[in-house]
Design a protein around this motif. Structure first.
Motif, PDB file in Angstrom:
ATOM      1  N   TYR A 126      32.853  44.932  27.552  1.00  0.00           N
ATOM      2  CA  TYR A 126      33.308  43.585  27.222  1.00  0.00           C
ATOM      3  C   TYR A 126      32.185  42.579  27.448  1.00  0.00           C
ATOM      4  O   TYR A 126      32.034  41.614  26.701  1.00  0.00           O
ATOM      5  N   GLU A 127      31.416  42.817  28.498  1.00  0.00           N
ATOM      6  CA  GLU A 127      30.318  41.916  28.824  1.00  0.00           C
ATOM      7  C   GLU A 127      29.184  42.730  29.434  1.00  0.00           C
ATOM      8  O   GLU A 127      29.387  43.445  30.416  1.00  0.00           O
ATOM      9  N   ASP A 154      28.685  44.515  23.463  1.00  0.00           N
ATOM     10  CA  ASP A 154      29.812  43.714  23.932  1.00  0.00           C
ATOM     11  C   ASP A 154      30.288  42.721  22.878  1.00  0.00           C
ATOM     12  O   ASP A 154      31.084  41.838  23.179  1.00  0.00           O
ATOM     13  N   ARG A 188      46.030  37.120  31.810  1.00  0.00           N
ATOM     14  CA  ARG A 188      44.781  37.621  32.373  1.00  0.00           C
ATOM     15  C   ARG A 188      44.964  39.082  32.753  1.00  0.00           C
ATOM     16  O   ARG A 188      45.968  39.454  33.367  1.00  0.00           O
ATOM     17  N   ASN A 219      36.039  38.331  35.046  1.00  0.00           N
ATOM     18  CA  ASN A 219      36.044  37.146  34.192  1.00  0.00           C
ATOM     19  C   ASN A 219      37.468  36.804  33.727  1.00  0.00           C
ATOM     20  O   ASN A 219      38.128  37.627  33.100  1.00  0.00           O
ATOM     21  N   VAL A 243      38.968  37.594  30.184  1.00  0.00           N
ATOM     22  CA  VAL A 243      39.445  38.910  29.758  1.00  0.00           C
ATOM     23  C   VAL A 243      40.965  38.892  29.802  1.00  0.00           C
ATOM     24  O   VAL A 243      41.580  39.054  30.853  1.00  0.00           O
ATOM     25  N   ARG A 295      44.885  39.644  27.532  1.00  0.00           N
ATOM     26  CA  ARG A 295      45.549  40.514  26.558  1.00  0.00           C
ATOM     27  C   ARG A 295      46.757  39.797  25.988  1.00  0.00           C
ATOM     28  O   ARG A 295      47.447  39.039  26.680  1.00  0.00           O
ATOM     29  N   PHE A 307      43.676  44.744  25.346  1.00  0.00           N
ATOM     30  CA  PHE A 307      43.117  45.531  26.439  1.00  0.00           C
ATOM     31  C   PHE A 307      44.240  46.055  27.334  1.00  0.00           C
ATOM     32  O   PHE A 307      45.168  45.326  27.667  1.00  0.00           O
ATOM     33  N   ALA A 365      40.944  46.505  32.790  1.00  0.00           N
ATOM     34  CA  ALA A 365      39.522  46.192  32.831  1.00  0.00           C
ATOM     35  C   ALA A 365      39.019  46.391  34.251  1.00  0.00           C
ATOM     36  O   ALA A 365      39.808  46.418  35.210  1.00  0.00           O
ATOM     37  N   VAL A 425      36.262  47.499  29.654  1.00  0.00           N
ATOM     38  CA  VAL A 425      37.684  47.336  29.340  1.00  0.00           C
ATOM     39  C   VAL A 425      38.213  48.625  28.731  1.00  0.00           C
ATOM     40  O   VAL A 425      37.466  49.440  28.193  1.00  0.00           O
TER      41      VAL A 425
END
Length: 836
Positions: free
Chosen positions: A276-277, A295, A761, A767, A770, A772, A804, A807, A819
């Motif tokens: 994701y990052e 990402d 979240r 973070n 992130v 869904r 997601f 994560a 994730v």
């Protein structure tokens, strides 16, 4: 509506708004009870909603007359909607959330937002899973492989009074049909995208007038849907098979014995994660020629590993249920023994460099025994008394983290990015006599832990239903639970850096290390910072073994839980109920590499020289028990073509066992208090003889009332007063089914199932961006011929909805986030033949 502004509303205002929203939806649709009309155990007047029987109270009672918040999904619904495993069930039950994790055996369940269960084997779930009355202490229960599935009941709220151990958040109860005295059977073959191939069959017949048997088996294979950018195989394949046999023995009209034996295997490459990052550490990987997944698109379904992950699970068990009728009561005994043997080997740095590999084997042996005496006949007082015994051994062997050939080069490159740490390891190895060149993070260095947990528990329970009038019944249930756990931990850590003691004035030939660095030209501040930087690389310090002379290696918990209900029949169509109940879950031990002594044990440890370890750190060995309390008001109604159930609840868990993965291990702690207020409802509307509509929903307001020792994206934090991550505030499932019939006797159906989950979240320690949000549509259709042949077609996730599942911070790569993406669109067709 702006989500952030909504979260800032006063708590009562948010609940009130959700109540208005739910009322508006129900008022618009005028509908009502989920999939109830299709149960194998249902009865109905012609053209009406069928009556459902459930065992939520451990008696067979009508769903509408059972004063428990329970959602029912029939075996027919599971078959028609092509629910192949328990993870698919949440598209039919909005209060249930199922989260698969790193391995095929690890699945987290939550009901009304409450639940736990992680890759940490010591964390038992707060949602109890029962299959044919047998408690499954760990998940990985595949419902798609169960023959003659009758129905699945999801019980919301604490159920400790009747279901005992680890049901503080709810229960999933799966029931299958027993053998038949008349010959019957079914064979099925399915194909689908990603080369899915599924074959299964079932056969049952009588042996004598009072003895019948059944056998079933199946195979389920599929290619993976995640491609490797580093030249390896695909991930997230399916390779499963199972066998199940049953005997039904009824020597008299008053005695029934049901024996079940089953065996299943899983051998897969699991599970897909995506970047994701990519933090600043990605540059070090790429500088060494390594690959990381992009990402930019976490749903590209790509992996960048240096070895194929392996996953195996062997699960087997036997059970015997005896039901014997006496004058005025029935005696029930359920005995079961199960063995679950699993293992895995994963590339846990999630790059193509050989940096970190984790592997472990876990064997879980479980014996359970339940006895019940249940009153029969019509009287003012119905009663039940019982006992439940649980004995389990969890043996985690070979839980090993190994540094690969690129571990040291990777960290050397990272250090080179900052002048003060460039060549840091080489310098320390040259200065410190106990270290040789290449010792620090050397290839083949291992951190290995073996855990053994012995768990013995029992529950004693009573339940009374007193019919004060023909229309009003009061229920009192009381249970006493005793739970004891004993832990053994053996550890071997060959990482050289972990054996260097920075906490006790480390010196080189009598000179403190920071002064040695100053002699190399560093300022005092930089030299002290360099020592701290070295300490930071000790992310896997030596672990103090158990038992030892300073710490307890066992827990003993006991608790009395109770439930009090009042149920009132307004008329033959409408029932209302009120509930107050408590629940209990015993202590859970941290069976992971982050298991650390409690700070309260520090003085005792420091007083015993033989227990001194370099850089001893403190944390938690276990989380104390959870205690749940719920208050409910509910209504259940069933009319000729409409049924409706709804429950308003206020549920709290004190000491919620929170397990947070920090990239190298798990922080296990007790949240002071977690509360969820909300409304759940389910409904069915039989619009015509051919069209059935269902609608169900859950509206939640989850909050950490107090959680001082929590974790957010910045580290340790006081989370008191914040919203609980990972719990959607709104969840809606809707279904529509059209049944049709031809003049030649053929009949069939077309159905659609939709699930919506509001944005939330995903986890709390990474973070907050992130998140869904789920909008998933499934379609299926089937055609049944007079000769017993059935054709089915299905599409899951028609619109390729992307979200997601969970994560986590990528191990040893600060600032990088992995994730779990959901499964992409799948489709297939099946043909089956039923004979009798």
């Amino acid at each position: 509506m702006n989500k952030n502004s909504n979260n800032n509303l006063p708590r009562a205002s948010r609940v009130f708004k959700k109540t208005l929203l739910m009322s508006a939806i129900l008022g618009a649709l005028g509908t009502t009870s989920i999939h109830a009309q299709e149960s194998d155990t249902a009865e109905a007047d012609e053209g009406g909603i069928e009556r459902i029987f459930v065992t939520a109270s451990k008696r067979q009672t009508g769903l509408q007359q059972t004063p428990i918040a329970v959602s029912v999904t029939s075996g027919e619904t599971v078959e028609q909607a092509k629910v192949l495993d328990i993870g698919d069930l949440q598209v039919l039950v909005p209060t249930l959330r199922v989260t698969p994790l790193q391995r095929s055996i690890n699945t987290g369940f939550s009901i009304r937002g409450f639940g736990n269960g992680t890759n940490n084997t010591g964390i038992e779930p707060s949602v109890g899973v029962f299959i044919d009355g047998v408690y499954r202490s760990r998940a990985a229960a595949l419902i798609g492989d169960l023959p003659k599935l009758q129905q699945i009941e999801v019980l919301s709220g604490p159920q400790s009074t009747l279901f005992g151990k680890n049901a503080s958040a709810g229960v999933i109860s799966v029931r299958t049909g027993g053998p038949s005295y008349d010959m019957e059977g079914k064979v099925e073959a399915s194909i689908g995208n990603y080369n899915q191939q599924l074959v299964r069959g079932y056969f049952s017949n009588g042996i004598t007038d009072n003895l019948a048997f059944s056998v079933s088996g199946g195979m389920n294979t599929r290619d993976g849907y995640t491609d490797s950018i580093s030249g390896l195989g695909k991930i997230n394949d399916r390779d499963r098979w199972n066998l199940r046999g049953q005997l039904l023995f009824e020597p008299t009209e008053d005695a029934t014995f049901r024996f079940i034996a089953d065996y299943s295997e899983i051998d897969e490459s699991c599970c897909t994660t995506a970047g994701y990052e990519n933090g600043p550490t990605a540059a070090a990987v790429q500088a060494l020629g390594g690959l990381v997944t992009s990402d930019e698109d976490p749903f590209s379904y790509e992996s960048a590993l240096n070895n194929d992950p392996t996953n195996f699970v062997e699960d087997s068990g036997v059970s015997l249920q005896a039901d014997i009728d006496f004058d005025g009561f029935t005696f029930t005994s359920i005995s079961a023994y199960r063995i679950n043997d699993s293992g895995f080997k994963n590339d846990v740095d999630f790059t193509s460099l050989d940096i970190l590999v984790e592997e472990a084997n876990v064997e879980i042996d479980t014996f359970t025994q339940e006895f019940r005496l249940t009153s029969t006949g019509d009287s003012k007082l119905d009663w039940m008394v019982g006992a439940f015994y649980f004995d389990e051994n969890v043996d985690t062997t070979g839980d090993v983290l190994t540094y690969g050939t690129m571990a040291r080069p990777y960290f050397d490159v990272l250090n080179s990015f900052t002048p003060s740490t460039n060549g840091l390891f080489d310098t320390l190895e040259a200065l410190y006599p106990a270290l040789n060149s290449g010792d620090i993070l050397g290839a083949g260095s291992t951190i290995g832990n073996d855990f053994i947990q012995k768990n013995e528990a029992y529950s004693l329970f009573v339940n009374f239903d007193y019919h004060i009038t023909d229309d009003f019944t009061a229920t009192l249930g009381v249970s006493y639970t005793k739970d004891e756990k004993d832990i053994t931990l053996e550890s071997e850590n060959t990482d050289a850096l972990s054996q260097v003691d920075f906490n006790n004035d480390l010196t080189v030939y009598g000179v403190p290390l920071y002064q040695v660095f100053m002699g190399q030209g560093m300022s005092e501040a930089v030299a002290l910072g360099t020592v701290e930087a070295l300490k930071a690389y000790q992310f896997q310090p030596q672990m103090l073994e158990l038992p030892n002379d300073a710490e307890a290696n066992s827990t003993s918990d006991d608790k009395i839980t109770w439930s009090l209900r009042g149920a009132y029949t307004i008329n033959k169509n409408v029932n209302v109920f009120a509930t107050a109940a408590t629940g209990f879950k015993a202590s859970s031990w941290n069976l992971s590499r982050d298991s650390r002594p409690f700070p309260s044990d520090q003085a005792a440890i420091e007083a015993i020289p033989s227990l001194q370890l370099p850089n001893q750190s403190y944390g938690t060995r276990y989380a104390a028990p959870e205690e749940a309390t719920v208050y409910e008001l509910g209504i259940k109604s069933n009319f000729s073509n409409v049924s409706f159930n709804a429950t308003i609840f206020d549920q709290t868990i004190e000491g919620f066992q929170s397990s947070t993965f920090l990239g190298t291990g798990y922080v296990l702690s007790n949240a002071g208090e977690q509360n969820t207020r909300g409304i759940e409802f389910d409904s069915t509307f039989r619009a015509t003889d051919e069209i059935t509509l269902t609608l169900a929903g859950t509206f939640l307001d989850p909050e950490y009332v107090s959680f001082v020792g929590g974790q957010d994206e910045n580290g340790p934090a006081d989370l008191s007063g914040t919203q609980v991550p990972g719990i959607h505030e709104q969840s809606i499932v809707a279904g529509a089914k059209y049944d049709f019939e031809f003049d030649n006797g053929m009949y069939g159906y077309v159905r659609a199932d939709y699930i919506y989950e509001s944005e939330t979240r995903v986890v709390g320690n990474i973070n907050p961006d992130v998140t869904r949000e789920v909008n998933t549509l499934n379609l299926s259709t089937g055609l049944n011929f007079e000769n017993g042949v059935t054709l089915q077609f299905y599409v899951r996730n028609v619109t390729n909805d992307e979200y997601f599942l969970s994560a986590f911070p990528r191990p040893i790569q600060t600032g990088s986030i992995q994730v779990y993406p959901n499964q992409p669109r799948t489709f297939g067709a099946s043909i089956s033949y039923m004979f009798e």
